[in-house]
Design an enzyme around this catalytic site. Structure first.
Site, mmCIF file in Angstrom:
data_model
loop_
_atom_site.group_PDB
_atom_site.id
_atom_site.type_symbol
_atom_site.label_atom_id
_atom_site.label_comp_id
_atom_site.label_asym_id
_atom_site.label_seq_id
_atom_site.Cartn_x
_atom_site.Cartn_y
_atom_site.Cartn_z
ATOM 1 C CB SER A 287 41.801 44.705 36.298
ATOM 2 O OG SER A 287 43.131 44.921 36.062
ATOM 3 C CE LYS A 332 45.131 41.839 36.882
ATOM 4 N NZ LYS A 332 43.971 42.677 36.898
#
Length: 392
Positions: A287, A332
């Site tokens: 990611s 996140k």
């Protein structure tokens, strides 16, 4: 002893046992929450012995977070450019992570469940039940290497640098083990010119186990070579090897009836420019690709990509610059917000989830490609409104 006292005693013992069990018995649950953030334009402490990398490439992730134990450390850029002079940068480009808490006791799980920043789920939703922790860690490490390679290829393409397919890693015991090396530049296979890594994968994918390939390649000369040139100095030797393809291994997710060369390959600039990612081995998965790519673009192009702002983001990326969705987007965003970011780059396919109760004070910028991300940062730097998850 009266019945009432007996009942109370049984209840007390049961409660005591339940309390003890809550602090000792493990439950098949994990908790996910905001993890550490890393400024891809910043530096990290790495063991001093890991600084020398003959390839200088993303294929060998160095261990970071030094300061523990007696091992000497040195500060290195998280995204380190070799073979070219990097441009100066300002601002912050944070890659974000998700912290996963495992081996929870019941009391731990309850405490984390009550924390609004944490999500408690069955362990099988995060870790495949048929894989060991070592296998999961190995897969995450491989995904991280692939992410680094794809980020570099996407950034180089965005910058219109002429490319050449280059070996970024060798599978131990694979077909090319002992024949090819990291840093080898593939020129032809069976006499056919190989334009890029996609062409190489397409060609090899059509082959079967046992097929032999004649691979012509250039190998950067080392300091011990006849010309005394080091990697990236321009000295190379042209070599050719015959490689017999091996079958895939279902346990590793590869097909037994397909032939494999046993290399990880990426496209690198023909002029010798290269990238090395310095991060702790515990940071894995795909990611971070978008943020690595943006850092590379910023360091290899004039001007300040961030305009001095604090930007964070996430997203898988392929070698063509397409940005894909990731897991844990809400955690996140919280991690970025808590670290001071004012804008967060969100993969387009994650926008719906990202808009579920986001923290205030952080813009959620929608991106589908590396070009989108660069354009968005340009808009933010010039005071224009970028495309966001709310504006479509």
């Amino acid at each position: 002893m009266s019945r009432r006292i007996s009942t109370l005693l049984v209840a007390f013992v049961t409660l005591a046992l339940a309390v003890v069990a809550s602090f000792t018995v493990r439950v098949p649950l994990v908790a996910m929450g905001p993890g550490p953030v890393f400024d891809t334009l910043g530096t990290v402490e790495v063991p001093e012995g890991s600084v020398d990398d003959p390839m200088g490439g993303a294929g060998g992730t160095a261990s970071g977070g030094g300061g523990e134990g007696d091992e000497d450390t040195v500060a290195r850029p998280i995204v380190e450019i070799t073979g070219a002079e990097p441009d100066s940068t300002e601002g912050v480009l944070d890659m974000t992570t998700v912290a996963v808490h495992q081996n929870l006791r019941f009391a731990d799980a309850l405490t984390l469940w009550l924390d609004p920043k944490q999500t408690v789920v069955p362990r099988d939703q995060v870790f495949p039940p048929d894989r060991t922790q070592e296998q999961v860690d190995e897969q995450n490490a491989q995904l991280m290497v692939g992410s680094e390679n794809s980020a570099a290829a996407a950034a180089f393409r965005h910058l219109d640098l002429p490319m050449v397919p280059t070996v970024r890693g060798i599978v131990e015991g694979g077909a090319a083990d002992g024949l090819l090396e990291e840093g080898d530049r593939i020129l032809t296979i069976d006499g056919k010119k190989i334009a890029d890594s996609n062409a190489l994968v397409e060609y090899v994918s059509a082959k079967r186990p046992g097929d032999e390939l004649d691979v012509e390649f250039e190998r950067p000369a080392t300091s011990s070579g006849d010309d005394g040139a080091g990697p990236g100095s321009g000295g190379t030797e042209k070599l050719e090897e015959t490689v017999k393809l091996t079958p895939g291994d279902p346990e590793e997710g590869t097909e037994p009836d397909q032939g494999y060369l046993g290399v990880m390959v990426g496209d690198l600039p023909a002029n010798g420019t290269n990238v090395k990612i310095n991060l702790d081995d515990s940071v894995g998965g795909p990611s971070a690709g978008l943020m690595f790519a943006l850092a590379i673009v910023d360091k290899l192009s004039p001007g300040e990509l961030t305009a001095g702002k604090h930007i964070a983001g996430t997203g898988e990326i392929d070698g063509e610059g397409e940005v894909g969705p990731i897991g844990g987007i809400r955690h996140k965003i919280v991690a970025a917000h808590d670290d001071g970011a004012t804008a967060f780059l969100v993969p387009a396919d994650n926008c719906a989830e990202a808009m579920t109760d986001p923290p205030e004070g952080i813009d959620l910028v929608k991106v589908g490609t590396l070009d989108d991300a660069v354009d968005a940062l340009d808009a933010l730097g010039s005071g224009r409104e970028p495309q966001t998850c709310t504006t479509g």
